[in-house]
Design an enzyme around this catalytic site. Structure first.
Site, mmCIF file in Angstrom:
data_model
loop_
_atom_site.group_PDB
_atom_site.id
_atom_site.type_symbol
_atom_site.label_atom_id
_atom_site.label_comp_id
_atom_site.label_asym_id
_atom_site.label_seq_id
_atom_site.Cartn_x
_atom_site.Cartn_y
_atom_site.Cartn_z
ATOM 1 N N ASP A 151 1.999 -1.858 14.943
ATOM 2 C CA ASP A 151 0.841 -1.019 14.670
ATOM 3 C C ASP A 151 0.064 -0.727 15.953
ATOM 4 O O ASP A 151 0.224 -1.427 16.959
ATOM 5 C CB ASP A 151 -0.099 -1.720 13.686
ATOM 6 C CG ASP A 151 0.461 -1.765 12.279
ATOM 7 O OD1 ASP A 151 1.446 -1.054 12.005
ATOM 8 O OD2 ASP A 151 -0.097 -2.515 11.461
ATOM 9 N N GLU A 247 3.698 3.073 6.564
ATOM 10 C CA GLU A 247 3.122 2.264 7.643
ATOM 11 C C GLU A 247 1.634 2.547 7.836
ATOM 12 O O GLU A 247 1.210 3.686 8.011
ATOM 13 C CB GLU A 247 3.861 2.556 8.952
ATOM 14 C CG GLU A 247 3.467 1.649 10.102
ATOM 15 C CD GLU A 247 4.013 0.235 9.957
ATOM 16 O OE1 GLU A 247 3.200 -0.704 9.917
ATOM 17 O OE2 GLU A 247 5.242 0.076 9.903
ATOM 18 N N ASN A 250 -2.285 -2.506 9.904
ATOM 19 C CA ASN A 250 -2.713 -3.755 9.276
ATOM 20 C C ASN A 250 -2.184 -5.011 9.972
ATOM 21 O O ASN A 250 -2.270 -6.105 9.426
ATOM 22 C CB ASN A 250 -2.294 -3.770 7.795
ATOM 23 C CG ASN A 250 -0.804 -3.533 7.606
ATOM 24 O OD1 ASN A 250 -0.001 -3.778 8.502
ATOM 25 N ND2 ASN A 250 -0.422 -3.042 6.431
ATOM 26 N N ASP A 277 6.235 0.060 5.627
ATOM 27 C CA ASP A 277 5.355 -0.802 6.417
ATOM 28 C C ASP A 277 6.088 -2.087 6.821
ATOM 29 O O ASP A 277 6.545 -2.859 5.980
ATOM 30 C CB ASP A 277 4.109 -1.146 5.604
ATOM 31 C CG ASP A 277 2.969 -1.636 6.469
ATOM 32 O OD1 ASP A 277 3.219 -2.517 7.326
ATOM 33 O OD2 ASP A 277 1.837 -1.154 6.315
ATOM 34 N N ASP A 385 -3.303 9.691 -3.705
ATOM 35 C CA ASP A 385 -4.681 9.306 -3.451
ATOM 36 C C ASP A 385 -5.545 10.546 -3.233
ATOM 37 O O ASP A 385 -5.180 11.440 -2.463
ATOM 38 C CB ASP A 385 -4.712 8.408 -2.210
ATOM 39 C CG ASP A 385 -6.101 7.943 -1.845
ATOM 40 O OD1 ASP A 385 -6.714 7.224 -2.647
ATOM 41 O OD2 ASP A 385 -6.585 8.305 -0.741
ATOM 42 N N GLU A 421 -4.739 10.969 -8.469
ATOM 43 C CA GLU A 421 -6.113 10.479 -8.562
ATOM 44 C C GLU A 421 -6.970 11.733 -8.458
ATOM 45 O O GLU A 421 -7.090 12.315 -7.372
ATOM 46 C CB GLU A 421 -6.435 9.505 -7.434
ATOM 47 C CG GLU A 421 -7.843 8.953 -7.536
ATOM 48 C CD GLU A 421 -8.224 8.067 -6.359
ATOM 49 O OE1 GLU A 421 -8.995 7.110 -6.571
ATOM 50 O OE2 GLU A 421 -7.775 8.343 -5.223
#
Length: 574
Positions: A151, A247, A250, A277, A385, A421
């Site tokens: 990351d 990914e 985090n 991820d 989302d 959503e």
């Protein structure tokens, strides 16, 4: 380090020996790879291709190690079309594991031959009036990267200084920047359940939280989640919906095991849209996360369980403008929704700059990455989302919902589960019931009506009947069936099932691990039922029974079956 001569490694060179028709001499069609990095069928070269509408020069930089190492080679990409650049590199010039990134020049930073990493030669401005933000000192991630080495922020790199501009524009990010990893394409076999969404029971869970405390090998990973497939089958679950698995930034989450300050647990801030991820993989070797992800999907399919993935295409981990990690450094104006001045951004998601799905580059990236997860990694569908943000047809500085992009997604994935959503954070972005055919939606009206009825808010029998009968007044005008309603009492966002019936309000100021956390909605419609534990459990069972008998698709949250609670914290993002 070596500079590759363009004469032998640009895209056109790969077709040496082709006949007048453009076909190879043996009569076979020439190899035409897509965007990203791809090995040739013969395994003798790798194609690197990237899209940008504004770049004036793009260079490929390849490394043998992911951090703190000099490049093995770098090469200029040739312009193929108005929007694509490419280069092909022979296998003999490549290290065993190929780590790579791009350096990009544009109108705000024209190329000068004297430029070297860590200098400002050629620089005009960090952002010009057209929104260009190219900076060749920032090694940017290929948007089509199949895996990332690490990351942007890690336990060794705690802040974003190397990726910042302004006074930090001359910092060369390459020593610490994430590198894309070249993988071999693999043949895919499909074993997806054929069951329609209307017959599913969804179980929403975080892949790491699902098994992190379990006494199993590889707890907290894709492999660990696969070991629970039979458990979910026995529970009656037919579709598992994972919080984001693309990914995200985090790697720092466990720096302080007694605090969550600055952590990104849920993963709603994507760094790379094709890459599973790495943090969630037991096998973290090159290619390991992808293989393990596929194996997890196959394990659930073997038990008749679909795999749905939460995806975040309304914003990225680049935030509001200060960092150049990937898209912003490649073509800021081609991927993001700019404000009226052209130097800033619109934000309808509450986190950072909106991706602009009315622009070809952003839309193609979304559709291509969805296709990769659906076709090549085997998932069965997606939960989007803040889905209305993708449909902004108003342009810079305003918001107006349009369903055009959602109709394109439905046409591209007619057999996938597509779940919205259906809200954002700006006026006009609440769009429950307004998505087109082919879409289902999280139904907060079901949630709030059942919560209100059980927890002493004002409701009527008619309201309850509407929800139990599938909220047809919301969906039938589009010709949609009750399966368009994803019914739920709780989700990852807000109170857990236990706390919904055991807490009058949130308590987010507790010490770790039950807090502290900021915010959380004040509209919880919760009740502690007089502190009576028996009444609390009875209310939870009644709520679950109503969820299961109502028309529509029921969604549980991981832990509901155990009456999981977090002591009234209603915003446990960390």
């Amino acid at each position: 380090m070596r500079w590759l001569a363009l004469a032998c490694f640009v895209v056109a060179c790969a077709h040496q020996g082709a006949g007048p028709s453009g076909d190879d001499d043996d009569g076979q069609e020439p190899w035409q790879p897509g965007l990203g990095a791809h090995w040739s069928p013969a395994g003798d070269e790798v194609s690197f291709r990237i899209a940008s509408t504004r770049a004036t020069r793009i260079e490929l930089w390849i490394y043998a190690q992911p951090t703190q190492s000099a490049e093995v080679l770098h090469a200029e990409l040739a312009r193929e079309t108005d929007t694509t650049f490419g280069v092909r590199v022979p296998a003999s010039a490549l290290p065993p594991t190929i780590y790579y990134g791009y350096r990009v020049w544009g109108p705000n930073w024209p190329y000068e031959p004297a430029w070297q990493p860590g200098t400002d030669i050629g620089w005009i401005t960090d952002v010009d009036s057209d929104g260009n933000r190219m900076n060749p000192n920032k090694l940017v991630i290929d948007p089509y990267a199949r895996e990332l080495s690490h990351d942007p922020n890690t336990p060794a790199q705690l802040d974003g200084a190397p990726y910042a501009v302004g006074m930090r524009r001359t910092i060369d990010s390459a020593p610490v920047a994430p590198k894309a990893i070249v993988l071999h394409d693999e043949a895919v076999t499909s074993d997806k359940p054929a069951r329609p969404l209307r017959d599913d029971v969804i179980y929403e869970v975080h892949v790491r939280g699902f098994t992190k405390a379990a006494p199993i090998e590889c707890a907290g990973t894709y492999a660990g989640a696969a070991e629970r497939a039979a458990y979910l089958r026995d529970l009656g679950v037919t579709a598992i919906e994972f919080l984001p698995l693309q990914e995200s930034n985090n790697d720092r989450n466990d720096v302080d095991p007694n605090s969550a300050s600055g952590d990104n647990y849920w993963g709603y801030s994507t760094v790379a849209y094709f890459a599973p991820d790495r943090r969630y993989a037991c096998d973290q070797s090159a290619g390991g996360p992808t293989r393990e992800f596929r194996d997890m999907v196959h394990a659930f399919h073997a038990e008749g369980i679909k795999v749905l993935v939460d995806v975040v295409y309304n914003h990225t981990a680049e935030g509001g403008g200060g960092s150049l990690l990937s898209l912003r450094g490649i073509d800021n104006a081609g991927y993001y929704q700019l404000d009226r001045s052209g130097t800033g951004f619109t934000n309808s998601n509450g986190v950072g700059a909106d991706l602009a799905m009315d622009k070809p580059l952003a839309k193609q990236l979304m559709l291509d990455s969805l296709r990769y997860f659906y076709d090549e990694l085997g998932v069965d569908g997606f939960r989007f989302d803040l889905a209305p943000v993708l449909g902004n047809v108003c342009g810079p500085g305003c918001f107006k919902f349009g369903s055009g992009v959602h109709e394109e997604i439905a046409a591209a994935f007619p057999d996938a589960a597509l779940i919205a959503e259906p809200w954002g954070v700006v006026a006009g972005s609440y769009q429950v019931g307004h998505f087109p055919a082919g879409w289902s939606e999280w139904n907060d009206k079901f949630r709030d009506t059942i919560r209100g009825d059980q927890n002493k808010a004002q409701t009527t029998p008619g309201w309850i009947a509407d929800r139990v009968h599938g909220s047809t007044e919301l969906f039938r005008d589009d010709g949609r069936m009750p399966s368009a309603s994803i019914n739920y009492l709780v989700s990852h966002d807000g109170f857990t099932l236990r706390d919904l019936y055991a807490c009058n309000g949130p308590n987010n100021t507790q010490a770790w691990p039950y807090g502290p956390s900021d915010g959380g909605s004040a509209n919880n419609l919760s009740s502690d039922h007089g502190g009576d534990a028996v009444a609390q459990r009875q209310a939870a069972r009644t709520g679950m029974a109503l969820l299961m008998v109502s028309a529509g698709v029921p969604m549980l949250v991981g832990g509901d079956e155990m009456l999981h609670g977090v002591r009234c914290n209603n915003n446990y993002y960390n």
